[in-house]
Design a protein around this motif. Structure first.
Motif, PDB file in Angstrom:
ATOM      1  N   THR A 144      10.430 -10.711  12.240  1.00 17.40           N
ATOM      2  CA  THR A 144      11.629 -11.208  12.899  1.00 17.40           C
ATOM      3  C   THR A 144      12.444 -12.139  12.002  1.00 17.40           C
ATOM      4  O   THR A 144      13.676 -12.128  12.038  1.00 17.40           O
ATOM      5  CB  THR A 144      11.236 -11.948  14.194  1.00 17.40           C
ATOM      6  N   GLY A 145      11.757 -12.913  11.155  1.00 21.92           N
ATOM      7  CA  GLY A 145      12.465 -13.825  10.262  1.00 21.92           C
ATOM      8  C   GLY A 145      13.366 -13.123   9.277  1.00 21.92           C
ATOM      9  O   GLY A 145      14.312 -13.721   8.753  1.00 21.92           O
ATOM     10  N   LYS A 146      13.075 -11.860   8.991  1.00 20.86           N
ATOM     11  CA  LYS A 146      13.906 -11.083   8.061  1.00 20.86           C
ATOM     12  C   LYS A 146      14.913 -10.194   8.777  1.00 20.86           C
ATOM     13  O   LYS A 146      16.018  -9.959   8.272  1.00 20.86           O
ATOM     14  CB  LYS A 146      13.018 -10.205   7.173  1.00 20.86           C
ATOM     15  N   THR A 147      14.523  -9.669   9.938  1.00 21.49           N
ATOM     16  CA  THR A 147      15.375  -8.694  10.624  1.00 21.49           C
ATOM     17  C   THR A 147      16.249  -9.310  11.714  1.00 21.49           C
ATOM     18  O   THR A 147      17.267  -8.732  12.080  1.00 21.49           O
ATOM     19  CB  THR A 147      14.519  -7.590  11.266  1.00 21.49           C
ATOM     20  N   GLY A 148      15.819 -10.439  12.266  1.00 22.52           N
ATOM     21  CA  GLY A 148      16.519 -11.013  13.404  1.00 22.52           C
ATOM     22  C   GLY A 148      16.248 -10.275  14.695  1.00 22.52           C
ATOM     23  O   GLY A 148      16.881 -10.544  15.721  1.00 22.52           O
TER      24      GLY A 148
END
Length: 286
Positions: A144-148
């Motif tokens: 999630t930290g990379k893709t949102g």
């Protein structure tokens, strides 16, 4: 607080007692030992702090290298996966985790080695003289930290589009003991909460949220520093200095690669029963 994702370690915290709602059985072959823990009631859930379901822990000396993938470690894992997967329908395999962080890379490394077949047209299969290939789709959704985007949201969206009969998740886990690293695999039918092992719980991916069976396969790659300190000193610590620290072996890269080969090979063999192991090795393994 003792932190572990392994149902076997949670059961070992109650060595002298019979736990209501918890059934334990064991089996083994020449290369591997399996402990099956079934949680069948709310009392069992409370005792072990795990959701109802079946948790199978495989213990072995080490993960096999590529020259020994077909031994008892693989056959036991293959047969367990085959027993949990529905007989028919597309299978969606998702390799969870962050491929840029070695202890969290087992999911992406497995995804690279899964034999994806859903896109192969029937006439192509006939032209290649291949036997029946089960429909398999593979993703590595990132974090999630990379893709949102929540991993569970990505998987739920893909599930609605391709309508698989089940989902197989592969992820890294946290263990209580360093001795579990490099020799343990946990398989369960209770799904997973991405990030739970390192205290970062996200959207749950399980049969309740997805509406289809969800099989989770994980290997422990880290030990919580506070948990390790408690084991070494013999007393529980509330020192927040260690609350966000995790310990991993210096050869984690080799551990994770060995586990990825074992897990992906076993999944491929469990799903593509009409193919021989040598064919699978040539088509999907690296």
């Amino acid at each position: 607080m003792i932190r572990t994702d392994l149902a076997l370690e949670k059961r070992e915290m109650h060595p002298e007692s019979e736990l209501p709602g918890v059934i334990v059985s064991q089996s083994e072959n020449e290369d591997c030992k399996a402990t099956v823990i079934e949680i069948i009631s709310p009392e069992g859930e409370k005792s072990l702090g795990k959701s109802k379901g079946k948790y199978i822990t495989l213990e072995m000396d080490t993960y096999p290298d590529i020259s020994a993938l077909s031994d008892g470690r693989h056959t036991m894992l293959r047969d367990i996966i085959a027993s949990l997967v529905p007989e028919k329908g597309t299978v969606l395999v998702a390799g969870l985790g962050n491929g840029d962080i070695t202890p969290d890379a087992v999911g992406p490394l497995c995804a690279e080695r899964i034999f994806a077949t859903r896109h192969i047209p029937e006439d192509t299969k006939r032209e290649l003289s291949l036997p029946y290939l089960r429909s398999v789709a593979v993703i590595s959704p990132g974090v999630t930290g990379k893709t949102g985007i929540e991993t569970g949201e990505i998987i739920a969206g893909i599930k609605e589009k391709i309508k698989p009969s089940c989902i197989i998740l592969i992820d890294a886990l946290a263990a209580r003991s360093l001795t579990r690293l490099g020799n343990t695999v946990q398989i369960s039918n209770s799904g997973i909460e991405p990030g739970s092992g390192v205290g970062n719980r996200r959207f749950a991916i399980n049969e309740q949220t997805m509406g289809i069976p969800v099989i989770a396969i994980g290997i422990p790659t880290v030990v919580d520093a506070a948990t390790m300190a408690s084991d070494i000193t013999g007393r529980e610590t509330d020192n927040t200095e260690y609350s966000n620290m995790f310990v991993t072996p210096k050869d984690t890269d080799m551990i994770v690669l060995g586990a990825a080969r074992l897990i992906s090979f076993s999944i491929n063999c469990a799903l593509q029963k009409e193919l021989g192991e040598e064919e699978i090795m040539s088509l999907a393994m690296q």
